[in-house]
Structures are given as structure tokens and as C-alpha cells.
Write a protein that holds these residues in place. Structure first.
Motif, PDB file in Angstrom:
ATOM      1  N   LYS A  31     -28.682  30.842 -19.172  1.00  0.00           N
ATOM      2  CA  LYS A  31     -29.668  31.448 -18.277  1.00  0.00           C
ATOM      3  C   LYS A  31     -28.961  31.884 -16.985  1.00  0.00           C
ATOM      4  CE  LYS A  31     -34.285  31.037 -16.557  1.00  0.00           C
ATOM      5  NZ  LYS A  31     -34.216  30.564 -15.155  1.00  0.00           N
ATOM      6  N   GLY A  32     -27.974  31.064 -16.555  1.00  0.00           N
ATOM      7  CA  GLY A  32     -27.193  31.404 -15.371  1.00  0.00           C
ATOM      8  C   GLY A  32     -26.473  32.730 -15.530  1.00  0.00           C
ATOM      9  N   ALA A  33     -26.014  33.035 -16.748  1.00  0.00           N
ATOM     10  CA  ALA A  33     -25.304  34.290 -17.005  1.00  0.00           C
ATOM     11  C   ALA A  33     -26.231  35.487 -16.769  1.00  0.00           C
ATOM     12  CB  ALA A  33     -24.767  34.299 -18.433  1.00  0.00           C
ATOM     13  N   ALA A  46     -18.278  41.462 -13.221  1.00  0.00           N
ATOM     14  CA  ALA A  46     -18.919  41.009 -14.455  1.00  0.00           C
ATOM     15  C   ALA A  46     -18.312  39.713 -14.973  1.00  0.00           C
ATOM     16  CB  ALA A  46     -18.830  42.096 -15.517  1.00  0.00           C
ATOM     17  N   SER A  47     -16.991  39.554 -14.823  1.00  0.00           N
ATOM     18  CA  SER A  47     -16.381  38.329 -15.339  1.00  0.00           C
ATOM     19  C   SER A  47     -15.858  37.449 -14.208  1.00  0.00           C
ATOM     20  CB  SER A  47     -15.266  38.672 -16.322  1.00  0.00           C
ATOM     21  OG  SER A  47     -14.391  39.605 -15.723  1.00  0.00           O
ATOM     22  N   GLY A  48     -16.396  37.650 -13.001  1.00  0.00           N
ATOM     23  CA  GLY A  48     -16.042  36.784 -11.881  1.00  0.00           C
ATOM     24  C   GLY A  48     -14.833  37.268 -11.111  1.00  0.00           C
ATOM     25  N   ILE A  98     -24.731  28.400 -10.930  1.00  0.00           N
ATOM     26  CA  ILE A  98     -23.525  27.635 -10.571  1.00  0.00           C
ATOM     27  C   ILE A  98     -22.843  27.123 -11.848  1.00  0.00           C
ATOM     28  CG2 ILE A  98     -22.676  25.523  -9.468  1.00  0.00           C
ATOM     29  CD1 ILE A  98     -24.914  25.978  -7.333  1.00  0.00           C
ATOM     30  N   ALA A  99     -23.655  26.635 -12.799  1.00  0.00           N
ATOM     31  CA  ALA A  99     -23.078  26.151 -14.071  1.00  0.00           C
ATOM     32  C   ALA A  99     -22.333  27.299 -14.756  1.00  0.00           C
ATOM     33  CB  ALA A  99     -24.178  25.594 -14.974  1.00  0.00           C
TER      34      ALA A  99
END
Ligand code: HEC
Length: 105
Positions: A31-33, A46-48, A98-99
């Protein structure tokens, strides 16, 4: 009388157990994504991998050394170009995101 009271207490205990379980702070990175791609990826990538200067690179764990509690406060308050998400994301949404951040390294 005593019987009714203990029945009520049992009901109360059952209710508290169910309610307590509902409040559990288990974070959901998938859900975090979704939250991340909607609210965060425009700056954080997109990938941090940050897409602008001054933004920490999550794929190198930059900016993620603090506790979840400190990061919740940071994300809700914002800082400089980082918007405040208080009133936008719930505590649970923030924990979920955060997760997800912690999976990007
Ligand atoms: C408009 C651009 C922008 C958006 C959108 C954005 N951020 Fe940031 N973020 C920043 C900037 C800039 C910093 C660095 C702030 C500083 O330390 O000066 C930052 C820093 C951070 C940090 C590092 C905290 C620390 O202790 O150093 C975290 C974690 C973070 N952002 C999470 C998020 C999350 C989660 C979202 C989405 C809900 C998000 N950001 C959305 C720009 C953004």
C-alpha cells in the motif's frame, strides 16, 4: 445480576480485543508503494533515486536512518522543498509509505 455483569465484561473484553487488533500498526509496504508513486515519486524518483538536487537518495538509504516515529513527524511536518503531509496522509498511510521506503535500498 452477577451473571449479567460478567457477560457484559466478556462482551467488553471481546470488543476491546477486536478494536485493539484493528488499531495494530502493522505497516503494509505494498500500500505504501501506491502512496509513494502518487505523492512522493515526483521528487524522490520512481525507485527512490532522487530526481532533483537536495533530495535524499532512498536507494542509498539516505534520509532513512531515523526511527519510524521520527520519520512520521518529518513527513507530516515537511521541511524546505519537502511538503507537509499532515492532513493528507493518515498515520497508517505514513507508516505504510515508510515501510516501502525501507525496501528501496
Ligand atoms: C516537492 C518535492 C518533494 C515531495 C513531493 C516529497 N519530498 Fe520528501 N524530501 C524532499 C526534499 C527537498 C527533502 C530534503 C529536505 C531537507 O532535509 O532539507 C526531502 C526529504 C525526505 C526525507 C528525509 C528525511 C530526513 O530525515 O532526512 C524523507 C523520509 C522523505 N522526504 C519522504 C517523503 C515522502 C514519504 C513523500 C511522499 C509522501 C515525500 N517525501 C514527498 C522533497 C520532496
Amino acid at each position: 445480576m452477577l451473571k449479567i455483569r460478567s457477560f457484559k465484561l466478556r462482551l467488553l473484553a471481546t470488543f476491546l480485543l477486536m478494536f485493539g487488533a484493528g488499531l495494530s500498526y502493522a505497516a503494509d509496504p505494498s500500500k505504501g508503494a501506491e502512496i509513494y508513486s502518487m505523492h512522493c515519486a515526483s521528487c524522490h524518483g520512481a525507485s527512490g533515486i532522487s530526481v532533483m538536487p537536495g533530495v535524499p537518495n532512498f536507494s542509498k538509504s539516505e534520509g532513512l536512518m531515523s526511527s519510524d516515529r521520527a520519520l512520521i513527524t518529518f513527513i507530516q511536518s515537511g521541511k524546505a522543498a519537502m511538503p507537509a503531509y499532515r492532513g493528507v496522509l493518515s498515520n497508517q498511510d505514513t507508516l505504510d509509505v515508510i515501510a516501502y521506503l525501507r525496501t528501496l535500498n
